[in-house]
Design a protein around this motif. Structure first.
Motif, PDB file in Angstrom:
ATOM      1  N   GLY A  10       0.796  -1.221   0.000  1.00  0.00           N
ATOM      2  CA  GLY A  10       0.000   0.000   0.000  1.00  0.00           C
ATOM      3  C   GLY A  10       0.832   1.277   0.000  1.00  0.00           C
ATOM      4  N   THR A  11       2.126   1.169  -0.333  1.00  0.00           N
ATOM      5  CA  THR A  11       2.984   2.362  -0.436  1.00  0.00           C
ATOM      6  C   THR A  11       2.432   3.310  -1.491  1.00  0.00           C
ATOM      7  OG1 THR A  11       4.777   0.785  -0.130  1.00  0.00           O
ATOM      8  CG2 THR A  11       5.410   3.067  -0.554  1.00  0.00           C
ATOM      9  N   VAL A  12       1.928   2.738  -2.572  1.00  0.00           N
ATOM     10  CA  VAL A  12       1.268   3.532  -3.616  1.00  0.00           C
ATOM     11  C   VAL A  12      -0.080   2.894  -3.916  1.00  0.00           C
ATOM     12  CG1 VAL A  12       3.378   4.380  -4.708  1.00  0.00           C
ATOM     13  CG2 VAL A  12       2.380   2.217  -5.458  1.00  0.00           C
ATOM     14  N   LYS A  13      -0.994   3.720  -4.452  1.00  0.00           N
ATOM     15  CA  LYS A  13      -2.316   3.213  -4.788  1.00  0.00           C
ATOM     16  C   LYS A  13      -2.300   2.575  -6.172  1.00  0.00           C
ATOM     17  CE  LYS A  13      -7.110   4.054  -4.654  1.00  0.00           C
ATOM     18  NZ  LYS A  13      -7.458   2.676  -4.337  1.00  0.00           N
ATOM     19  N   MET A  14      -1.613   3.275  -7.094  1.00  0.00           N
ATOM     20  CA  MET A  14      -1.557   2.754  -8.464  1.00  0.00           C
ATOM     21  C   MET A  14      -0.121   2.840  -8.959  1.00  0.00           C
ATOM     22  SD  MET A  14      -4.602   4.863 -10.272  1.00  0.00           S
ATOM     23  CE  MET A  14      -4.199   6.572 -10.033  1.00  0.00           C
ATOM     24  N   ILE A  15       0.184   2.011  -9.947  1.00  0.00           N
ATOM     25  CA  ILE A  15       1.479   2.125 -10.618  1.00  0.00           C
ATOM     26  C   ILE A  15       1.241   2.257 -12.107  1.00  0.00           C
ATOM     27  CG2 ILE A  15       3.529   0.812 -11.293  1.00  0.00           C
ATOM     28  CD1 ILE A  15       3.899   0.009  -8.450  1.00  0.00           C
ATOM     29  N   VAL A  16       1.759   3.340 -12.672  1.00  0.00           N
ATOM     30  CA  VAL A  16       1.643   3.582 -14.105  1.00  0.00           C
ATOM     31  C   VAL A  16       3.067   3.720 -14.616  1.00  0.00           C
ATOM     32  CG1 VAL A  16       0.456   4.916 -15.866  1.00  0.00           C
ATOM     33  CG2 VAL A  16      -0.374   4.975 -13.515  1.00  0.00           C
ATOM     34  N   ALA A  17       3.675   2.611 -15.019  1.00  0.00           N
ATOM     35  CA  ALA A  17       5.103   2.645 -15.316  1.00  0.00           C
ATOM     36  C   ALA A  17       5.482   1.573 -16.334  1.00  0.00           C
ATOM     37  CB  ALA A  17       5.897   2.457 -14.028  1.00  0.00           C
ATOM     38  N   THR A  18       5.030   1.737 -17.579  1.00  0.00           N
ATOM     39  CA  THR A  18       5.277   0.755 -18.644  1.00  0.00           C
ATOM     40  C   THR A  18       5.141  -0.673 -18.092  1.00  0.00           C
ATOM     41  OG1 THR A  18       7.676   0.693 -18.296  1.00  0.00           O
ATOM     42  CG2 THR A  18       6.869   2.249 -19.929  1.00  0.00           C
ATOM     43  N   TYR A  19       4.050  -0.879 -17.365  1.00  0.00           N
ATOM     44  CA  TYR A  19       3.839  -2.105 -16.615  1.00  0.00           C
ATOM     45  C   TYR A  19       2.905  -3.003 -17.427  1.00  0.00           C
ATOM     46  CZ  TYR A  19       3.511  -4.348 -11.935  1.00  0.00           C
ATOM     47  OH  TYR A  19       3.606  -5.175 -10.857  1.00  0.00           O
ATOM     48  N   SER A  20       3.467  -3.976 -18.144  1.00  0.00           N
ATOM     49  CA  SER A  20       2.644  -4.829 -19.006  1.00  0.00           C
ATOM     50  C   SER A  20       1.840  -5.823 -18.189  1.00  0.00           C
ATOM     51  CB  SER A  20       3.506  -5.622 -19.980  1.00  0.00           C
ATOM     52  OG  SER A  20       4.418  -4.796 -20.609  1.00  0.00           O
ATOM     53  N   ILE A  21       0.615  -6.071 -18.651  1.00  0.00           N
ATOM     54  CA  ILE A  21      -0.232  -7.054 -17.989  1.00  0.00           C
ATOM     55  C   ILE A  21       0.218  -8.450 -18.434  1.00  0.00           C
ATOM     56  CG2 ILE A  21      -2.613  -7.813 -17.651  1.00  0.00           C
ATOM     57  CD1 ILE A  21      -3.484  -5.005 -18.625  1.00  0.00           C
ATOM     58  N   THR A  22       0.710  -9.260 -17.516  1.00  0.00           N
ATOM     59  CA  THR A  22       1.082 -10.642 -17.839  1.00  0.00           C
ATOM     60  C   THR A  22       0.437 -11.567 -16.819  1.00  0.00           C
ATOM     61  OG1 THR A  22       3.053 -10.693 -16.445  1.00  0.00           O
ATOM     62  CG2 THR A  22       3.365  -9.904 -18.694  1.00  0.00           C
ATOM     63  N   ASP A  23       0.326 -12.849 -17.202  1.00  0.00           N
ATOM     64  CA  ASP A  23      -0.318 -13.815 -16.311  1.00  0.00           C
ATOM     65  C   ASP A  23       0.422 -13.932 -14.988  1.00  0.00           C
ATOM     66  OD1 ASP A  23      -2.199 -14.240 -18.187  1.00  0.00           O
ATOM     67  OD2 ASP A  23      -1.320 -16.094 -18.985  1.00  0.00           O
ATOM     68  N   LYS A  24       1.757 -13.953 -15.078  1.00  0.00           N
ATOM     69  CA  LYS A  24       2.551 -14.131 -13.852  1.00  0.00           C
ATOM     70  C   LYS A  24       2.386 -12.949 -12.921  1.00  0.00           C
ATOM     71  CE  LYS A  24       5.794 -17.611 -15.176  1.00  0.00           C
ATOM     72  NZ  LYS A  24       6.952 -17.949 -15.980  1.00  0.00           N
ATOM     73  N   ARG A  25       2.304 -11.730 -13.496  1.00  0.00           N
ATOM     74  CA  ARG A  25       2.105 -10.552 -12.649  1.00  0.00           C
ATOM     75  C   ARG A  25       0.696 -10.527 -12.069  1.00  0.00           C
ATOM     76  NH1 ARG A  25       5.268  -6.519 -16.726  1.00  0.00           N
ATOM     77  NH2 ARG A  25       7.368  -7.131 -16.068  1.00  0.00           N
ATOM     78  N   LEU A  26      -0.271 -11.057 -12.837  1.00  0.00           N
ATOM     79  CA  LEU A  26      -1.654 -11.059 -12.347  1.00  0.00           C
ATOM     80  C   LEU A  26      -1.826 -11.933 -11.109  1.00  0.00           C
ATOM     81  CD1 LEU A  26      -3.788 -11.029 -15.604  1.00  0.00           C
ATOM     82  CD2 LEU A  26      -3.962  -9.428 -13.700  1.00  0.00           C
ATOM     83  N   LYS A  27      -0.878 -12.854 -10.890  1.00  0.00           N
ATOM     84  CA  LYS A  27      -0.948 -13.662  -9.675  1.00  0.00           C
ATOM     85  C   LYS A  27      -0.606 -12.825  -8.451  1.00  0.00           C
ATOM     86  CE  LYS A  27       0.154 -18.102 -11.737  1.00  0.00           C
ATOM     87  NZ  LYS A  27       1.353 -18.804 -12.202  1.00  0.00           N
ATOM     88  N   GLU A  28       0.149 -11.747  -8.658  1.00  0.00           N
ATOM     89  CA  GLU A  28       0.621 -10.931  -7.527  1.00  0.00           C
ATOM     90  C   GLU A  28      -0.205  -9.658  -7.339  1.00  0.00           C
ATOM     91  OE1 GLU A  28       3.371 -12.026  -5.746  1.00  0.00           O
ATOM     92  OE2 GLU A  28       3.203 -13.789  -7.035  1.00  0.00           O
ATOM     93  N   VAL A  29      -0.579  -9.036  -8.457  1.00  0.00           N
ATOM     94  CA  VAL A  29      -1.268  -7.746  -8.386  1.00  0.00           C
ATOM     95  C   VAL A  29      -2.458  -7.717  -9.336  1.00  0.00           C
ATOM     96  CG1 VAL A  29       0.803  -6.448  -7.769  1.00  0.00           C
ATOM     97  CG2 VAL A  29       0.228  -6.776 -10.168  1.00  0.00           C
ATOM     98  N   GLY A  30      -3.280  -6.666  -9.244  1.00  0.00           N
ATOM     99  CA  GLY A  30      -4.379  -6.483 -10.169  1.00  0.00           C
ATOM    100  C   GLY A  30      -4.013  -5.427 -11.202  1.00  0.00           C
ATOM    101  N   PHE A  31      -4.738  -5.430 -12.317  1.00  0.00           N
ATOM    102  CA  PHE A  31      -4.481  -4.450 -13.361  1.00  0.00           C
ATOM    103  C   PHE A  31      -5.789  -3.859 -13.862  1.00  0.00           C
ATOM    104  CE2 PHE A  31      -0.427  -6.726 -13.982  1.00  0.00           C
ATOM    105  CZ  PHE A  31       0.438  -5.659 -14.132  1.00  0.00           C
ATOM    106  N   ALA A  32      -5.788  -2.564 -14.175  1.00  0.00           N
ATOM    107  CA  ALA A  32      -6.870  -1.959 -14.938  1.00  0.00           C
ATOM    108  C   ALA A  32      -6.257  -1.512 -16.251  1.00  0.00           C
ATOM    109  CB  ALA A  32      -7.453  -0.776 -14.192  1.00  0.00           C
TER     110      ALA A  32
END
Lengths: 284, 226
Positions: free
Chosen positions: A104-126
């Protein structure tokens, strides 16, 4: 006495040289296209913390106390749509992104952050708010116009990315060169010592549009992969759908296009089939 | 755990780290000995060269040295250290350039460690050697260096441990060693991030801890008792 005079003279010369240099540095830094923020934030409302890159020209760059870039503008626009009156930008380097969202250090991250299956296991994406694709950056007068033309050429990318491996499947005869930052690649490309650099077209366009590289580089070869840039959120975040809707609004009211033109140059040819993204969704 | 080892080639990376350590250690021992000899030489210009070498390279950040090995030697000057028709050219060339950079940097520390070893030898020994007619080279070879190495085992060991950990800088020019694994995992598989840092950390402890113990024992055994 004579000694002292000589020293004083030398010191004065050194000082004026130093001043001259700083003056030059200042003027070149402020060059480039207009970097006014695209979206105005509402007057009243809470503050939100957003993670961005601080070192990615054209996307997320901290310049003194100013933040510029496509990601930064998208973050401001989305925050504005969500009713926030102030955005605190926090640096979110790649190794810390998931932890920052989870803690919860930040609410959102907007940083050339591609949506991948492996990342979706850790975080959510809009998102996606942009669909980037791998491309090639070469010098303005280069004859390279496609991946096929890379035989025997030195191609730069960064350690950890799959970009060069993807290219090698198409053109096994290229000579890969890896560094740990894109800036190192861009510098080597500018000096003419490597022939091409490869990664997402957004990142490449960001370098091409930087004042010191203006009119030195061109993007070639179209895009040949799909990287769906999303806004990273905490897993299961309640307002994920709202963020997705805010992206949609930003696209519809034209701010998306403005942000893109302001930061990556109006002559940047992105993949117009998948951009602007028609249906940003929530994947939490 | 298993996917960390199978997908991200930890063994390959570990082998690269080990090779990087061994080659750079040998290289810097040789170069460092030469520089130390220069610094102790009776000829002023040679002393100046030795001292300048140490002062320049010891005070330059390692990252900068490694990066300039690739940027200056390879990219600007076109010096290659591998066969350019080799399909693995980029990897081999990058690895060797990293060895060069590591050697150049750590040779300064080896030189200073050896000099500390020299200082354990009473001046009378060098004077005695000269007075029985040995040349400078003979004095170094037969009298000074053997004792200097024995006195310098522990500081040389410190340098070796530092060198082992400093191999992680080689990732800046794309060498696939242990820290490159971390960079790759970070980019592709955030779920394994904590585990990968833990594994790489433990590997480094396994590499350096026995080094420290062995060096301590060796230092005691070969010490010149006076």
């Amino acid at each position: 006495m004579k000694f002292r005079a000589t020293y004083a003279g030398a010191a004065a010369a050194a000082l004026s040289l130093g001043l001259g240099l700083t003056a030059c540095g200042g003027s070149s830094g402020s060059g480039g296209s207009s970097k006014e923020a695209v979206c105005k934030l509402p007057d009243k409302g809470p503050t939100v913390k957003v993670g961005v890159k601080f070192d990615q020209p054209g996307l997320g760059l901290k310049d003194g106390d100013k933040y510029t870039g496509f990601d930064v503008d998208i973050a401001r626009c989305v925050a504005g749509e969500l009713g926030y009156s102030k955005v605190d930008f926090v640096q979110s380097p790649s190794p810390q992104r998931e932890k920052m969202l989870q803690a919860g250090t930040v609410k959102m991250i907007v940083a050339t952050y591609s949506i991948t299956d492996k990342r979706l296991k850790e975080v959510g994406f809009a998102g996606p708010y942009f669909v980037a694709g791998q491309s090639l950056l070469v010098s303005k007068d280069s004859k390279i116009d496609s991946v096929k033309g890379l035989a025997g050429k030195k191609v730069c990318s960064v350690t950890g990315s799959t970009s060069v491996d993807n290219l090698k499947k198409e053109q096994p005869n290229l000579v890969p060169q890896k560094y740990d930052t894109y800036s190192a690649c861009a510098e080597a490309l500018a000096s003419g010592s490597i022939d091409a650099m490869t990664t997402d077209d957004t990142i490449l366009a960001g370098y091409a549009n930087q004042s010191q590289y203006k009119d030195k580089f061109k993007l070639v070869g179209g895009t040949f992969s799909e990287e769906n840039y999303g806004i990273g959120l905490k897993k299961g975040a309640a307002d994920c759908q709202k963020v997705a809707d805010a992206i949609k609004k930003t696209v519809d009211n034209g701010n998306w296009q403005k942000a893109l033109d302001n930061n990556l140059g109006s002559d940047y040819k992105y993949n117009s089939e998948s951009n602007p993204p028609k249906t940003p969704t929530c994947q939490a | 755990m298993s996917s960390l080892f199978s997908d991200y080639h930890i063994w390959t990376a570990l082998w690269a780290t080990v090779r990087l350590t061994i080659y750079s250690a040998i290289g810097s021992l040789v170069l460092g000995t030469i520089v130390a000899t220069l610094r102790l030489s009776p000829i002023g210009i040679l002393r100046f060269v030795g001292t300048s070498y140490v002062n320049i390279f010891r005070n330059t950040p390692l990252t900068l040295i490694i990066l300039s090995c690739s940027f200056v030697l390879y990219i600007q000057l076109g010096i290659t250290l591998a066969n350019s028709s080799d399909p693995k050219f980029a990897d081999v060339n990058g690895f060797r350039l990293a060895v060069v950079g590591m050697t150049v940097y750590h040779a300064t520390y080896v030189c200073e460690a050896l000099r500390s070893g020299f200082n354990t030898i009473p001046l009378g020994q060098a004077e005695a050697a000269r007075s029985i007619g040995l040349t400078f080279g003979q004095t170094m070879r037969e009298v000074i260096l053997p004792q200097a190495f024995r006195g310098a085992v522990v500081p040389l060991g410190n340098t070796l441990i530092a060198l082992t950990k400093n191999t992680t800088v080689a990732v800046t020019i794309g060498v696939y060693e242990l820290s490159a694994v971390l960079k790759t995992v970070t980019e592709r598989d955030p779920g394994l991030l904590n585990l990968s840092f833990l594994v790489v950390g433990v590997i480094f402890v396994i590499l350096t801890l026995p080094m420290g113990v062995a060096i301590g024992r060796l230092g005691n055994r070969v010490a010149v008792k006076r």
